[in-house]
Design a protein around this motif. Sequence first.
Motif, PDB file in Angstrom:
ATOM      1  N   LEU A 156     -33.554  22.864 -19.638  1.00 45.00           N
ATOM      2  CA  LEU A 156     -32.962  23.065 -20.957  1.00 45.00           C
ATOM      3  C   LEU A 156     -31.831  24.067 -20.816  1.00 45.00           C
ATOM      4  CD1 LEU A 156     -36.227  23.545 -23.120  1.00 45.00           C
ATOM      5  CD2 LEU A 156     -35.039  21.399 -22.555  1.00 45.00           C
ATOM      6  N   ASP A 157     -30.702  23.751 -21.454  1.00 38.12           N
ATOM      7  CA  ASP A 157     -29.571  24.692 -21.456  1.00 38.12           C
ATOM      8  C   ASP A 157     -29.383  25.223 -22.875  1.00 38.12           C
ATOM      9  OD1 ASP A 157     -27.008  25.793 -20.127  1.00 38.12           O
ATOM     10  OD2 ASP A 157     -26.271  24.860 -21.977  1.00 38.12           O
ATOM     11  N   THR A 158     -29.320  26.553 -22.995  1.00 40.32           N
ATOM     12  CA  THR A 158     -29.140  27.153 -24.311  1.00 40.32           C
ATOM     13  C   THR A 158     -28.183  28.343 -24.174  1.00 40.32           C
ATOM     14  OG1 THR A 158     -30.309  28.057 -26.243  1.00 40.32           O
ATOM     15  CG2 THR A 158     -31.229  28.609 -24.078  1.00 40.32           C
ATOM     16  N   ALA A 159     -28.068  29.138 -25.225  1.00 39.75           N
ATOM     17  CA  ALA A 159     -27.236  30.352 -25.185  1.00 39.75           C
ATOM     18  C   ALA A 159     -27.664  31.253 -26.324  1.00 39.75           C
ATOM     19  CB  ALA A 159     -25.753  30.008 -25.329  1.00 39.75           C
ATOM     20  N   ASP A 160     -27.423  32.560 -26.128  1.00 36.45           N
ATOM     21  CA  ASP A 160     -27.831  33.519 -27.165  1.00 36.45           C
ATOM     22  C   ASP A 160     -27.050  33.331 -28.458  1.00 36.45           C
ATOM     23  OD1 ASP A 160     -25.415  34.454 -26.127  1.00 36.45           O
ATOM     24  OD2 ASP A 160     -26.112  36.508 -25.804  1.00 36.45           O
ATOM     25  N   VAL A 161     -25.861  32.729 -28.357  1.00 38.39           N
ATOM     26  CA  VAL A 161     -25.039  32.579 -29.569  1.00 38.39           C
ATOM     27  C   VAL A 161     -25.226  31.238 -30.276  1.00 38.39           C
ATOM     28  CG1 VAL A 161     -23.192  34.213 -28.983  1.00 38.39           C
ATOM     29  CG2 VAL A 161     -23.075  31.867 -28.123  1.00 38.39           C
ATOM     30  N   TYR A 162     -25.989  30.325 -29.716  1.00 38.88           N
ATOM     31  CA  TYR A 162     -26.173  29.043 -30.419  1.00 38.88           C
ATOM     32  C   TYR A 162     -27.022  29.299 -31.666  1.00 38.88           C
ATOM     33  CZ  TYR A 162     -24.464  26.704 -26.152  1.00 38.88           C
ATOM     34  OH  TYR A 162     -23.716  26.287 -25.077  1.00 38.88           O
ATOM     35  N   GLY A 163     -26.353  29.280 -32.822  1.00 38.69           N
ATOM     36  CA  GLY A 163     -27.053  29.599 -34.067  1.00 38.69           C
ATOM     37  C   GLY A 163     -27.509  31.052 -34.059  1.00 38.69           C
ATOM     38  N   ASP A 164     -26.772  31.917 -33.343  1.00 31.24           N
ATOM     39  CA  ASP A 164     -27.103  33.343 -33.263  1.00 31.24           C
ATOM     40  C   ASP A 164     -28.553  33.563 -32.810  1.00 31.24           C
ATOM     41  OD1 ASP A 164     -26.460  36.006 -33.395  1.00 31.24           O
ATOM     42  OD2 ASP A 164     -26.973  36.221 -35.508  1.00 31.24           O
ATOM     43  N   GLY A 165     -29.022  32.735 -31.881  1.00 32.82           N
ATOM     44  CA  GLY A 165     -30.382  32.890 -31.345  1.00 32.82           C
ATOM     45  C   GLY A 165     -31.340  31.792 -31.792  1.00 32.82           C
ATOM     46  N   ARG A 166     -30.908  30.982 -32.764  1.00 31.38           N
ATOM     47  CA  ARG A 166     -31.829  29.963 -33.293  1.00 31.38           C
ATOM     48  C   ARG A 166     -32.224  28.934 -32.233  1.00 31.38           C
ATOM     49  NH1 ARG A 166     -29.998  27.539 -38.754  1.00 31.38           N
ATOM     50  NH2 ARG A 166     -28.198  27.076 -37.461  1.00 31.38           N
ATOM     51  N   SER A 167     -31.273  28.529 -31.394  1.00 30.02           N
ATOM     52  CA  SER A 167     -31.600  27.550 -30.347  1.00 30.02           C
ATOM     53  C   SER A 167     -32.657  28.121 -29.401  1.00 30.02           C
ATOM     54  CB  SER A 167     -30.310  27.176 -29.588  1.00 30.02           C
ATOM     55  OG  SER A 167     -30.593  26.378 -28.471  1.00 30.02           O
ATOM     56  N   GLU A 168     -32.482  29.369 -28.968  1.00 36.22           N
ATOM     57  CA  GLU A 168     -33.474  29.989 -28.074  1.00 36.22           C
ATOM     58  C   GLU A 168     -34.841  30.094 -28.776  1.00 36.22           C
ATOM     59  OE1 GLU A 168     -30.892  33.016 -25.216  1.00 36.22           O
ATOM     60  OE2 GLU A 168     -31.559  33.763 -27.146  1.00 36.22           O
ATOM     61  N   GLN A 169     -34.823  30.479 -30.048  1.00 35.69           N
ATOM     62  CA  GLN A 169     -36.106  30.647 -30.755  1.00 35.69           C
ATOM     63  C   GLN A 169     -36.815  29.303 -30.937  1.00 35.69           C
ATOM     64  OE1 GLN A 169     -34.610  32.630 -34.218  1.00 35.69           O
ATOM     65  NE2 GLN A 169     -34.269  34.536 -33.105  1.00 35.69           N
ATOM     66  N   LEU A 171     -36.684  34.082 -26.331  1.00 36.87           N
ATOM     67  CA  LEU A 171     -37.381  33.044 -25.566  1.00 36.87           C
ATOM     68  C   LEU A 171     -38.829  33.430 -25.267  1.00 36.87           C
ATOM     69  CD1 LEU A 171     -34.430  32.021 -23.235  1.00 36.87           C
ATOM     70  CD2 LEU A 171     -35.687  30.455 -24.735  1.00 36.87           C
ATOM     71  N   GLY A 172     -39.200  34.679 -25.547  1.00 34.64           N
ATOM     72  CA  GLY A 172     -40.590  35.110 -25.374  1.00 34.64           C
ATOM     73  C   GLY A 172     -41.015  35.179 -23.913  1.00 34.64           C
ATOM     74  N   VAL A 173     -40.099  35.613 -23.036  1.00 37.11           N
ATOM     75  CA  VAL A 173     -40.457  35.725 -21.605  1.00 37.11           C
ATOM     76  C   VAL A 173     -40.038  37.098 -21.076  1.00 37.11           C
ATOM     77  CG1 VAL A 173     -40.273  33.252 -21.116  1.00 37.11           C
ATOM     78  CG2 VAL A 173     -38.241  34.706 -20.866  1.00 37.11           C
ATOM     79  N   ASP A 174     -40.740  37.546 -20.022  1.00 38.62           N
ATOM     80  CA  ASP A 174     -40.340  38.794 -19.365  1.00 38.62           C
ATOM     81  C   ASP A 174     -39.109  38.565 -18.492  1.00 38.62           C
ATOM     82  OD1 ASP A 174     -42.426  40.210 -20.476  1.00 38.62           O
ATOM     83  OD2 ASP A 174     -43.797  39.756 -18.824  1.00 38.62           O
ATOM     84  N   THR A 175     -39.107  37.422 -17.807  1.00 41.69           N
ATOM     85  CA  THR A 175     -38.031  37.115 -16.858  1.00 41.69           C
ATOM     86  C   THR A 175     -37.347  35.819 -17.272  1.00 41.69           C
ATOM     87  OG1 THR A 175     -39.408  38.079 -15.105  1.00 41.69           O
ATOM     88  CG2 THR A 175     -37.499  36.770 -14.410  1.00 41.69           C
ATOM     89  N   LEU A 176     -36.043  35.910 -17.507  1.00 42.36           N
ATOM     90  CA  LEU A 176     -35.288  34.686 -17.811  1.00 42.36           C
ATOM     91  C   LEU A 176     -35.066  33.903 -16.517  1.00 42.36           C
ATOM     92  CD1 LEU A 176     -32.584  36.274 -20.166  1.00 42.36           C
ATOM     93  CD2 LEU A 176     -34.536  34.856 -20.877  1.00 42.36           C
ATOM     94  N   ASP A 177     -35.195  32.580 -16.578  1.00 39.10           N
ATOM     95  CA  ASP A 177     -35.010  31.759 -15.372  1.00 39.10           C
ATOM     96  C   ASP A 177     -33.580  31.869 -14.846  1.00 39.10           C
ATOM     97  OD1 ASP A 177     -37.611  30.751 -15.601  1.00 39.10           O
ATOM     98  OD2 ASP A 177     -36.953  29.118 -16.923  1.00 39.10           O
ATOM     99  N   LEU A 178     -32.611  31.803 -15.774  1.00 36.60           N
ATOM    100  CA  LEU A 178     -31.195  31.817 -15.367  1.00 36.60           C
ATOM    101  C   LEU A 178     -30.367  32.323 -16.530  1.00 36.60           C
ATOM    102  CD1 LEU A 178     -29.060  30.824 -13.146  1.00 36.60           C
ATOM    103  CD2 LEU A 178     -28.792  28.818 -14.615  1.00 36.60           C
ATOM    104  N   VAL A 179     -29.488  33.281 -16.251  1.00 35.27           N
ATOM    105  CA  VAL A 179     -28.488  33.708 -17.232  1.00 35.27           C
ATOM    106  C   VAL A 179     -27.117  33.333 -16.696  1.00 35.27           C
ATOM    107  CG1 VAL A 179     -27.330  35.691 -18.270  1.00 35.27           C
ATOM    108  CG2 VAL A 179     -29.808  35.575 -18.262  1.00 35.27           C
ATOM    109  N   GLN A 180     -26.349  32.627 -17.517  1.00 36.73           N
ATOM    110  CA  GLN A 180     -24.986  32.258 -17.133  1.00 36.73           C
ATOM    111  C   GLN A 180     -24.009  33.093 -17.962  1.00 36.73           C
ATOM    112  OE1 GLN A 180     -25.267  27.544 -17.074  1.00 36.73           O
ATOM    113  NE2 GLN A 180     -26.764  28.418 -18.464  1.00 36.73           N
ATOM    114  N   LEU A 181     -23.026  33.683 -17.296  1.00 39.42           N
ATOM    115  CA  LEU A 181     -21.948  34.336 -18.053  1.00 39.42           C
ATOM    116  C   LEU A 181     -21.255  33.235 -18.849  1.00 39.42           C
ATOM    117  CD1 LEU A 181     -20.433  36.733 -15.349  1.00 39.42           C
ATOM    118  CD2 LEU A 181     -21.913  37.349 -17.287  1.00 39.42           C
TER     119      LEU A 181
END
Length: 327
Positions: free
Chosen positions: A50-63, A110-120
């Motif tokens: 799954l690909d998401t971002a912190d700004v998609y819906g200001d966090g809604r996609s991640e939530q 995302l409710g995790v301690d470690t994110l799998d991947l962060v992309q700039l």
Amino acid sequence: MEQRPLGRTGADVSVIGLGTWQLGGDWGDVDDDAAADVLDAALDAGVTLLDTADVYGDGRSEQRIRKALAPRAERPFVATKAGRRADPFEAAQYTPDNLRAWIDRSRRNLGVDTLDLVQLHCPPTAVYSDDRVYDTLDTLVEEQAIAAYGVSVETVEEGMTALQHPGVQTIQVILNIFRRKPLEELLPAAQRAGVGILARVPLASGLLTGKYDESTTFPADDHRNFNRHGEAFDVGETFSGVPFDVGVAAARAVAEIAGDAVPTAAFALRWVIDQPGVTAVIPGARTVTQVRGNVAAATLAPLSDSQLSDLERVYDERIRAHVHDRW
Ligand SMILES: NC(=O)c1ccc[n+]([C@@H]2O[C@H](COP(=O)([O-])OP(=O)(O)OC[C@H]3O[C@@H](n4cnc5c(N)ncnc54)[C@H](OP(=O)(O)O)[C@@H]3O)[C@@H](O)[C@H]2O)c1
């Protein structure tokens, strides 16, 4: 579903992933139920990326991803992005404190301690050559706030710059039948470096499904309306930077090459995943039907030589002049 190793991350991901910008905003309304259905359909069909971002819906996609994954025993690989919360949007904002705050917010969403991947997330170009930014990301890997990091780029040149930094594990880039430039230099270089390639906007924002015509319109809150000429962010993210009428006509030619028996969307995705160096493609979807149509690309036969050369001709004659030298 075919799984491929994602660069040197140690993770395997499905060759067809799911882009979830649509589950945040900027694509017209997608309500909670529709978003949950899209995520469930993808995961049930074997999608493990799954690909998401912190700004998609200001966090809604991640939530929404967090909620969909909560009852599941198996977790897919979730690639998120950071950097577009920078305000003002400039390189000086990419400080250790800001990067840490953005990443901590994604961990909570995302409710995790470690994110799998962060992309700039397509930062200002100077950021790709800023060692301090990579040092901060290396520290966050050491602290296990993130397992790995990569970049999302607008241009081939930005991707080539990022490849010089050994900590970069993945590059996300626009690659589709209308955006072929990464094939020349970036994909071979990434392959040599063992860096994963995530191909985004594979359907040119829907054009390459062949379903639009010259009279198609989009809602006011859809970037295909409000960013048509780059008013809100890089114009290359909307219809891959191809003028809409040009894209509609070229997509008609692509649909003819695909033929009646094969849906044009799946045909376009097959083209992407068969390019050497591509790890996975991340089509965005707003409905369960779209998810299933996209997943079907994984079982399609590769395109024939004559189809490949016909597609190249469409690109050369109709598209190249609009996009090739720009990104
Ligand atoms: N800067 C960045 O890092 C960045 C930028 C852009 C995208 N991305 C990521 O890449 C993902 C994919 O790119 P994208 O969503 O912009 O563009 P895309 O995948 O090229 O196009 C998505 C659109 O295509 C249509 N569609 C999808 N599957 C279909 C099917 N099977 N049949 C018919 N229509 C179909 C839908 O259009 P309708 O809405 O008209 O139904 C959908 O909204 C995003 O979701 C996001 O995760 C990242």
